[in-house]
Design an enzyme around this catalytic site. Structure first.
Site, mmCIF file in Angstrom:
data_model
loop_
_atom_site.group_PDB
_atom_site.id
_atom_site.type_symbol
_atom_site.label_atom_id
_atom_site.label_comp_id
_atom_site.label_asym_id
_atom_site.label_seq_id
_atom_site.Cartn_x
_atom_site.Cartn_y
_atom_site.Cartn_z
ATOM 1 N N MET A 24 -78.765 27.193 7.612
ATOM 2 C CA MET A 24 -80.065 27.200 6.952
ATOM 3 C C MET A 24 -81.200 26.990 7.947
ATOM 4 S SD MET A 24 -80.145 27.877 3.751
ATOM 5 C CE MET A 24 -78.950 28.203 2.459
ATOM 6 N N HIS A 141 -84.860 24.352 11.631
ATOM 7 C CA HIS A 141 -84.261 24.285 10.305
ATOM 8 C C HIS A 141 -85.274 24.621 9.223
ATOM 9 C CE1 HIS A 141 -81.755 22.903 6.982
ATOM 10 N NE2 HIS A 141 -80.749 22.909 7.840
ATOM 11 N N HIS A 142 -84.788 25.293 8.182
ATOM 12 C CA HIS A 142 -85.655 25.705 7.083
ATOM 13 C C HIS A 142 -86.212 24.502 6.320
ATOM 14 C CE1 HIS A 142 -87.296 29.090 5.086
ATOM 15 N NE2 HIS A 142 -86.264 29.879 5.225
ATOM 16 N N ALA A 143 -85.583 23.340 6.457
ATOM 17 C CA ALA A 143 -86.078 22.149 5.763
ATOM 18 C C ALA A 143 -87.406 21.669 6.325
ATOM 19 C CB ALA A 143 -85.057 21.021 5.849
ATOM 20 N N CYS A 144 -87.719 22.049 7.556
ATOM 21 C CA CYS A 144 -88.954 21.544 8.156
ATOM 22 C C CYS A 144 -89.985 22.619 8.444
ATOM 23 C CB CYS A 144 -88.662 20.759 9.442
ATOM 24 S SG CYS A 144 -87.749 21.649 10.703
#
Length: 217
Positions: A24, A141-144
């Site tokens: 991801m 990362h796609h979370a950040c």
């Protein structure tokens, strides 16, 4: 922690859905041609440039911290052991040192997951290519960060005309600013991905909700 910032359900879902088969993170590869009169060390110059701007993007120094017993989404906290040498690497490109070789190496590297014990980003600089070219591979990362905003930030970052003296001081940017960039909207996800996210979040909520106990009679 007072300075921690909890991830949103959307951003946390990228962590919950990630598997070795389905990374991801988002990545990009750029190729630059050095000027004929350039005599410096591009790798060291690039690393110094990123280091001088870390306070402009606090997410680059943020790591994940789990909630106690995983009862909630994780949070972004400042990594007090941050070391830029763990995030910017000099890549090795075997013969014939061409673009096709670079693409194969980057394809293999992109399949590897980021280390969640550290801030979730990496840069790789590939030197020694033909015609004084430099390959730059990055992943985050796609979370950040979302892909569109990340590409936009990368395009304008190295070419910014602002001097270091005009950049805001580190103390003026609190850790609460950690989180994904919103300068560009996220692409609309496919329906199948939306359903998968909803199921992951729903399953997590069910597993952390205490069971009700009937009152004794």
């Amino acid at each position: 922690m007072a300075d921690a910032k909890k991830l949103s359900s959307m951003d946390a879902s990228f962590l919950y859905l990630e598997t070795p088969e389905m990374p991801m993170h988002v990545g990009s590869m750029a190729i630059f041609r050095l000027p004929d009169d350039y005599k410096g060390d591009f790798f060291e110059d690039f690393k110094a440039m990123i280091a001088s701007r870390l306070h402009v993007a606090p997410i680059l120094k943020a790591r994940l911290e789990k909630a106690p017993l995983d009862i909630d989404h994780p949070s972004w906290v400042e990594d007090d052991q941050f070391d830029i040498d763990r995030h910017i690497f000099r890549g090795s490109l075997p013969a014939p040192h061409d673009r096709a070789t670079l693409e194969r190496i980057v394809g293999w590297m992109h399949a590897k997951l980021l280390n969640r014990a550290r801030p979730l980003w990496e840069f790789y600089v590939f030197e020694g290519m033909k015609d004084s070219e430099i390959g730059l591979y990055s992943k985050m990362h796609h979370a950040c960060i979302d892909g569109g905003a990340g590409a936009s930030r990368r395009r304008r970052g190295p070419r910014s005309g602002r001097s270091r003296a005009t950049l805001p001081p580190i103390s003026s940017i609190p850790i609460s600013s950690f989180g994904p960039s919103r300068s560009m909207p996220r692409p609309r996800p496919r329906a199948s991905i939306c359903r998968a996210r909803e199921k992951a979040i729903s399953d997590r909520s069910c597993s952390t909700t205490p069971c009700s106990r009937s009152n004794p009679r």
